[in-house]
Design an enzyme around this catalytic site. Structure first.
Site, PDB file in Angstrom:
ATOM      1  N   CYS A   1     -10.426  -5.862   8.572  1.00  0.00           N
ATOM      2  CA  CYS A   1     -11.417  -6.697   7.840  1.00  0.00           C
ATOM      3  C   CYS A   1     -12.372  -7.659   8.467  1.00  0.00           C
ATOM      4  O   CYS A   1     -13.331  -8.034   8.122  1.00  0.00           O
ATOM      5  CB  CYS A   1     -11.046  -7.141   6.428  1.00  0.00           C
ATOM      6  SG  CYS A   1      -9.810  -8.466   6.863  1.00  0.00           S
TER       7      CYS A   1
ATOM      8  N   ALA B   1       0.868  -1.126   0.096  1.00  0.00           N
ATOM      9  CA  ALA B   1       0.032  -0.220  -0.033  1.00  0.00           C
ATOM     10  C   ALA B   1       0.879   1.188   0.014  1.00  0.00           C
ATOM     11  O   ALA B   1       2.002   1.286   0.698  1.00  0.00           O
ATOM     12  CB  ALA B   1      -0.863   0.007   1.218  1.00  0.00           C
TER      13      ALA B   1
ATOM     14  N   GLY C   1      -8.085  -6.389   0.048  1.00  0.00           N
ATOM     15  CA  GLY C   1      -8.328  -4.971  -0.127  1.00  0.00           C
ATOM     16  C   GLY C   1      -9.996  -4.837  -0.299  1.00  0.00           C
ATOM     17  O   GLY C   1     -10.569  -6.004   0.085  1.00  0.00           O
TER      18      GLY C   1
ATOM     19  N   GLU D   1      -9.051 -11.448  -0.832  1.00  0.00           N
ATOM     20  CA  GLU D   1      -9.617 -11.360   0.522  1.00  0.00           C
ATOM     21  C   GLU D   1     -10.056  -9.892   0.573  1.00  0.00           C
ATOM     22  O   GLU D   1      -9.204  -9.083   0.540  1.00  0.00           O
ATOM     23  CB  GLU D   1      -8.358 -11.575   1.648  1.00  0.00           C
ATOM     24  CG  GLU D   1      -9.037 -11.804   2.959  1.00  0.00           C
ATOM     25  CD  GLU D   1      -8.988 -10.487   3.862  1.00  0.00           C
ATOM     26  OE1 GLU D   1      -9.862  -9.702   4.079  1.00  0.00           O
ATOM     27  OE2 GLU D   1      -7.633 -10.259   4.104  1.00  0.00           O
ATOM     28  N   LEU D   2     -11.449  -9.763   0.513  1.00  0.00           N
ATOM     29  CA  LEU D   2     -11.898  -8.683   0.142  1.00  0.00           C
ATOM     30  C   LEU D   2     -12.745  -8.038   1.428  1.00  0.00           C
ATOM     31  O   LEU D   2     -12.314  -8.581   2.611  1.00  0.00           O
ATOM     32  CB  LEU D   2     -13.006  -8.678  -1.093  1.00  0.00           C
ATOM     33  CG  LEU D   2     -12.291  -9.466  -2.250  1.00  0.00           C
ATOM     34  CD1 LEU D   2     -13.070  -9.706  -3.336  1.00  0.00           C
ATOM     35  CD2 LEU D   2     -11.044  -8.616  -2.806  1.00  0.00           C
TER      36      LEU D   2
END
Length: 483
Positions: free
Chosen positions: A286, A179, A230, A252-253
């Site tokens: 998350c 990032a 993300g 992996e959202l």
């Protein structure tokens, strides 16, 4: 800054060389908005060069023995352990999370290197019984090839090692795009990788914009795997961009985790667990509890005790060991959190918490309860990624299961009850890839981490973590019958 200075690299890492660029991007401390340093904003040609390097290295790394790959990963793990405090301080400086959490993430990140060092020797094939005694059938598992890795800012080390360790253990080479907010954590990992001879193209770190990187690697046929952590909208776009080259894709959202508290839960225990599930990483997680559902019979006592515990949490710089809530990553995150609160207040929610004018800086947000939230409020459907805790009452199990499942996301969920039959019902009925029962501590290198629905594809960690980077090749060996 002290020892962490020695780990800061203001260059990308490609093929074991530290690379600058024509353009540069500043990196700032989210607690103060002060400039930490800068990293190159690499152009298309340099991104392509990183793939060239990883592709050239693939043949060598693929043919390296599993034991040697394991030894390199273990040496990397040991380097992280030796530099634990410096890595943690660097993370707090760059990402903002409290030092205790940063130390925990360094341990967590290192654990993936150790786990996949051990798993590297277990990528076993199979023998298939043949109907013909003169024919041998079976499978071998082979590395996919070059893997592109795109990681987020909220766990700037662990999300890299969870992916890269699995890929390297499988025999793949990697190009990592961290990032923009947290490149120094990735580059510190590169500095430690260099020390253990992962410096010949096996592990590359590229600093550039996400759009530029994804467009280059998604179109490149030499990149055979893409792993991304993300947001769901970005994940959808990456799936579209990867379609033409038919890549192996792991994602992996986003999440919208429900935390369900039944009437038989111990109130004191569950409040502490709920606070941890909501406010770790200042809510920027998350798997953070995004919606809290509490049985009506204990609803008001829960809200009162949760709010009391929340209001006692110290907010401020992560370098002060007393603080439990650090800054949000940037001003936009603060503005989003405030807009969620305003939307809920306008639609009738009770807003509980300290005044935002008490925040110790522009990037801080005081933790807030949104009591009596409804489905019409944005907090019900949007991942807040902030210390915002929506809570509402429920009356029966079927009602709360339906409410918990009423989302496009399906990453993590939490249940607090001691009734065995209820536990079995909820475990089967909750449409989530992970269900934590009477605990919020659900992660680790041995865990198959991942979601369903629009929260992702594939799993990371555990014995299945290498599957994303391995192909299964079937063989059939015929023979001439003996005379």
């Amino acid at each position: 800054m002290n020892d962490e200075n020695a780990l800061i690299r203001e260059q990308a890492f490609i093929g074991g060389r530290w690379i600058g660029g024509q353009a540069w991007r500043d990196v700032v401390d989210p607690a103060t908005a002060d400039r930490i340093g800068r990293v190159p904003d690499l152009d298309d040609a340099t991104i392509d060069a990183s793939v060239d390097t990883a592709f050239a290295a693939f043949g060598r790394w693929r043919d390296t023995s599993a034991i040697e790959r394991a030894n390199r990963l273990m040496a990397w793990y040991e380097g992280m352990c030796r530099r634990r405090e410096a890595l943690a301080r660097l993370m707090t400086y760059e990402q903002g999370k409290p030092l205790a959490e940063a130390r925990g993430e360094v341990d967590y990140a290192a654990s993936f290197l150790r786990w996949f060092a051990e798993e590297a020797r277990r990528a076993s094939g199979t023998t298939i019984p043949s109907e013909d005694p003169h024919v041998a059938l079976g499978t071998v598992r082979e590395p996919v090839g070059v893997a592109a890795i795109i990681t987020p800012w909220n766990f700037p080390m662990a999300m890299i090692t969870r992916k890269v360790a699995a890929a390297l253990a499988a025999g793949c080479t990697t190009v990592v795009k961290p990032a923009n907010e947290t490149p120094f954590c990735a580059l510190a990992l590169a500095a430690l990788a260099e020390e253990v001879d992962l410096n010949n193209g096996e592990f590359n770190v590229v600093t550039t914009t996400g759009k530029r990187f994804s467009e280059r690697v998604c179109a490149d046929t030499r990149v055979r795997a893409l792993s991304f952590t993300g947001s769901t909208p970005v994940g959808r776009q990456l799936l579209r961009d990867s379609a033409d080259t038919v890549k192996r894709v792991a994602m992996e959202l986003g999440g919208n985790a429900p935390l369900i508290v039944c009437e038989d839960a111990d109130l004191g225990t569950v409040v502490e667990a709920a606070v941890a599930a909501k406010f770790q990483t200042s809510g920027q997680d998350c798997v953070a509890a995004n919606r809290l559902f509490v049985h009506r019979s204990i609803y008001e006592p829960f809200v009162e005790r949760f709010s009391e515990r929340m209001n006692a949490m110290a907010v401020g710089s992560g370098f002060d060991e007393a603080n439990e809530i650090g800054p949000l990553i940037h001003a936009d995150a603060v503005q989003k959190a405030q807009s969620l609160i305003e939307d809920a207040r306008d639609k009738g929610a009770r807003i509980i918490g300290r005044d935002q004018t008490d925040a110790p800086g522009a990037h801080f947000f005081m933790p807030t309860v949104v009591a009596d939230f409804t489905d019409t409020m944005r907090v019900s459907t949007e991942e807040s990624f902030a210390p915002v805790a929506p809570i509402r009452a429920f009356d029966d199990d079927d009602e709360v299961i339906a409410a918990a499942n009423a989302t496009e996301h399906g990453l993590a969920s939490y249940l607090f009850t001691h009734a065995d039959a209820r536990i079995r019902k909820f475990m089967r009925s909750l449409e989530y890839g992970m269900v934590g029962v009477n605990t919020m501590d659900i992660t680790g290198p041995h865990v198959p981490f991942g979601g369903i629905k629009q929260s992702g594809l594939g799993r990371e960690g555990a014995h299945v973590g290498m599957d994303e980077y391995l192909e299964t090749k079937y063989y059939c060996i015929g023979g001439v019958p003996p005379r």
